[in-house]
Write a protein that holds these residues in place. Structure first.
Motif, PDB file in Angstrom:
ATOM      1  N   PHE A  45      21.850  61.367  54.299  1.00  0.00           N
ATOM      2  CA  PHE A  45      23.319  62.273  54.653  1.00  0.00           C
ATOM      3  C   PHE A  45      24.305  62.248  55.638  1.00  0.00           C
ATOM      4  CE2 PHE A  45      18.702  64.994  54.151  1.00  0.00           C
ATOM      5  CZ  PHE A  45      19.474  65.981  52.860  1.00  0.00           C
ATOM      6  N   GLU A  46      23.599  60.852  57.019  1.00  0.00           N
ATOM      7  CA  GLU A  46      24.573  60.653  57.803  1.00  0.00           C
ATOM      8  C   GLU A  46      26.074  59.782  57.055  1.00  0.00           C
ATOM      9  OE1 GLU A  46      21.935  59.694  61.163  1.00  0.00           O
ATOM     10  OE2 GLU A  46      22.046  58.338  59.894  1.00  0.00           O
ATOM     11  N   ARG A  47      25.484  59.113  56.202  1.00  0.00           N
ATOM     12  CA  ARG A  47      26.534  58.650  55.275  1.00  0.00           C
ATOM     13  C   ARG A  47      27.425  59.670  54.651  1.00  0.00           C
ATOM     14  NH1 ARG A  47      23.173  54.419  53.375  1.00  0.00           N
ATOM     15  NH2 ARG A  47      22.770  55.791  51.304  1.00  0.00           N
ATOM     16  N   GLN A  48      26.729  60.338  53.705  1.00  0.00           N
ATOM     17  CA  GLN A  48      27.544  61.379  52.940  1.00  0.00           C
ATOM     18  C   GLN A  48      28.890  61.848  53.912  1.00  0.00           C
ATOM     19  OE1 GLN A  48      25.335  64.743  51.149  1.00  0.00           O
ATOM     20  NE2 GLN A  48      23.973  63.464  50.417  1.00  0.00           N
ATOM     21  N   ASP A  49      28.551  62.407  55.665  1.00  0.00           N
ATOM     22  CA  ASP A  49      29.184  62.468  56.374  1.00  0.00           C
ATOM     23  C   ASP A  49      30.501  62.101  56.637  1.00  0.00           C
ATOM     24  OD1 ASP A  49      27.536  65.187  56.628  1.00  0.00           O
ATOM     25  OD2 ASP A  49      26.066  64.112  58.349  1.00  0.00           O
ATOM     26  N   ARG A  50      29.914  60.246  57.272  1.00  0.00           N
ATOM     27  CA  ARG A  50      30.717  59.389  57.112  1.00  0.00           C
ATOM     28  C   ARG A  50      32.513  59.391  56.399  1.00  0.00           C
ATOM     29  NH1 ARG A  50      26.393  56.606  58.868  1.00  0.00           N
ATOM     30  NH2 ARG A  50      26.701  55.509  56.966  1.00  0.00           N
ATOM     31  N   GLU A  51      31.664  59.660  54.789  1.00  0.00           N
ATOM     32  CA  GLU A  51      32.462  59.409  53.886  1.00  0.00           C
ATOM     33  C   GLU A  51      33.392  60.401  52.992  1.00  0.00           C
ATOM     34  OE1 GLU A  51      29.772  57.772  51.041  1.00  0.00           O
ATOM     35  OE2 GLU A  51      29.275  55.067  51.651  1.00  0.00           O
ATOM     36  N   GLN A  52      32.465  62.036  53.371  1.00  0.00           N
ATOM     37  CA  GLN A  52      33.516  62.580  52.943  1.00  0.00           C
ATOM     38  C   GLN A  52      34.204  63.957  53.546  1.00  0.00           C
ATOM     39  OE1 GLN A  52      30.345  65.020  50.486  1.00  0.00           O
ATOM     40  NE2 GLN A  52      29.913  63.135  49.937  1.00  0.00           N
ATOM     41  N   GLY A  53      33.621  63.437  55.065  1.00  0.00           N
ATOM     42  CA  GLY A  53      34.166  63.981  56.041  1.00  0.00           C
ATOM     43  C   GLY A  53      33.430  64.976  56.827  1.00  0.00           C
ATOM     44  N   PHE A  54      33.228  64.410  58.145  1.00  0.00           N
ATOM     45  CA  PHE A  54      32.186  65.929  58.844  1.00  0.00           C
ATOM     46  C   PHE A  54      31.955  67.233  58.433  1.00  0.00           C
ATOM     47  CE2 PHE A  54      29.061  66.487  62.686  1.00  0.00           C
ATOM     48  CZ  PHE A  54      28.108  65.695  62.065  1.00  0.00           C
ATOM     49  N   PRO A  55      31.489  68.057  58.658  1.00  0.00           N
ATOM     50  CA  PRO A  55      31.497  69.350  58.062  1.00  0.00           C
ATOM     51  C   PRO A  55      31.989  69.832  59.345  1.00  0.00           C
ATOM     52  CG  PRO A  55      29.246  68.505  57.690  1.00  0.00           C
ATOM     53  CD  PRO A  55      29.912  67.252  58.294  1.00  0.00           C
ATOM     54  N   ALA A  56      32.986  70.985  59.453  1.00  0.00           N
ATOM     55  CA  ALA A  56      33.718  71.445  60.652  1.00  0.00           C
ATOM     56  C   ALA A  56      31.855  72.536  61.042  1.00  0.00           C
ATOM     57  CB  ALA A  56      34.532  72.403  59.984  1.00  0.00           C
ATOM     58  N   PRO A  57      32.174  72.883  62.213  1.00  0.00           N
ATOM     59  CA  PRO A  57      31.845  73.594  63.012  1.00  0.00           C
ATOM     60  C   PRO A  57      31.106  75.109  62.208  1.00  0.00           C
ATOM     61  CG  PRO A  57      32.603  72.578  64.376  1.00  0.00           C
ATOM     62  CD  PRO A  57      33.653  72.683  63.277  1.00  0.00           C
ATOM     63  N   GLY A  58      30.370  76.052  62.538  1.00  0.00           N
ATOM     64  CA  GLY A  58      30.034  77.085  62.743  1.00  0.00           C
ATOM     65  C   GLY A  58      29.607  77.243  60.405  1.00  0.00           C
ATOM     66  N   ALA A  59      28.707  76.384  59.967  1.00  0.00           N
ATOM     67  CA  ALA A  59      28.448  76.377  58.874  1.00  0.00           C
ATOM     68  C   ALA A  59      26.700  76.772  59.319  1.00  0.00           C
ATOM     69  CB  ALA A  59      28.348  74.839  58.095  1.00  0.00           C
ATOM     70  N   VAL A  60      26.480  77.293  57.861  1.00  0.00           N
ATOM     71  CA  VAL A  60      24.611  77.817  57.948  1.00  0.00           C
ATOM     72  C   VAL A  60      24.110  76.595  57.467  1.00  0.00           C
ATOM     73  CG1 VAL A  60      23.170  79.079  57.109  1.00  0.00           C
ATOM     74  CG2 VAL A  60      25.252  79.932  57.100  1.00  0.00           C
TER      75      VAL A  60
END
Length: 210
Positions: free
Chosen positions: A18-33
């Motif tokens: 999951f952490e690798r996805q966040d680095r590679e795909q761009g960290f999700p914007a705040p406010g998601a569910v």
């Protein structure tokens, strides 16, 4: 305690993914569910489409228990500064021999962990589901659900979501047409049932203008 730590370590690779996805795909914007929990969340492959236009993040890791979600919340929930968190867990807990009271206490600990960083965060508990594969545990699952429902009723920003009754047929048993061949995990038809329950709740405005 050591057994619990060993169990947490089982999921380290999944959490790093999951952490690798966040680095590679761009960290999700705040406010998601954020949806977190066991294989019922991990296997919800249509979740983003099903919840659109809501922005959702799927952080399910299969085989996990509720205290695993709490343990890893600092890495795969809190950093996203979610607007809401939806949890499905407890199926594996009861199957492993945990008592309903333990599951309810673990849910309280999960809420407290999240709100220690994000005060007043709305949290939705998706009820432990019935299944033919684990039907012998349904009594204890119902007890756990009732305890957690009672706890949610004490807080206007805690929500108990009944996703169990929609999986039962007219005979009161799990409807096999909603499950995969293993009799445990939902198929596409089962997830449609869940979407029909969960999405309207997430689409409602929150109390107190949150």
């Amino acid at each position: 305690l050591q057994a619990q730590e060993d169990r947490h370590s089982e999921w380290e690779e999944s959490i790093r993914d999951f952490e690798r996805q966040d680095r590679e795909q761009g960290f999700p914007a705040p406010g998601a569910v954020v949806f977190i929990g066991s294989s019922s969340i991990r296997g919800w492959v249509t979740l983003k489409d099903d919840m659109a236009p809501l922005h959702v993040i799927n952080r399910g890791f299969g085989g996990s228990q509720l205290d695993d979600a709490t343990f890893f919340a600092n890495r795969i929930v809190i950093p996203y500064f979610p607007s809401r968190v939806v949890l499905y867990s407890g199926d594996n807990d009861i199957n492993s021999g945990k008592k309903p009271e333990t599951l309810a206490a673990d849910f309280r600990a999960f809420v407290e962990r999240l709100r220690g960083s994000i005060p007043g965060l709305p949290v939705y508990f998706m009820s432990v589901k019935p299944s033919n594969a684990r039907w012998k545990h349904w009594g204890n699952m119902q007890k756990a659900n009732a305890l957690i429902r009672d706890y949610c009723n004490t807080d206007s920003l805690l929500f108990y979501v009944d996703v169990a009754s929609v999986l039962l047929g007219a005979d009161g048993k799990p409807d096999a047409a909603l499950f995969k061949e293993d009799g445990l995990h939902l198929n596409d038809a089962g997830y449609i049932k869940w979407t029909e329950v969960v999405k309207p709740l997430l689409s409602q405005p929150l109390p107190s203008g949150r």
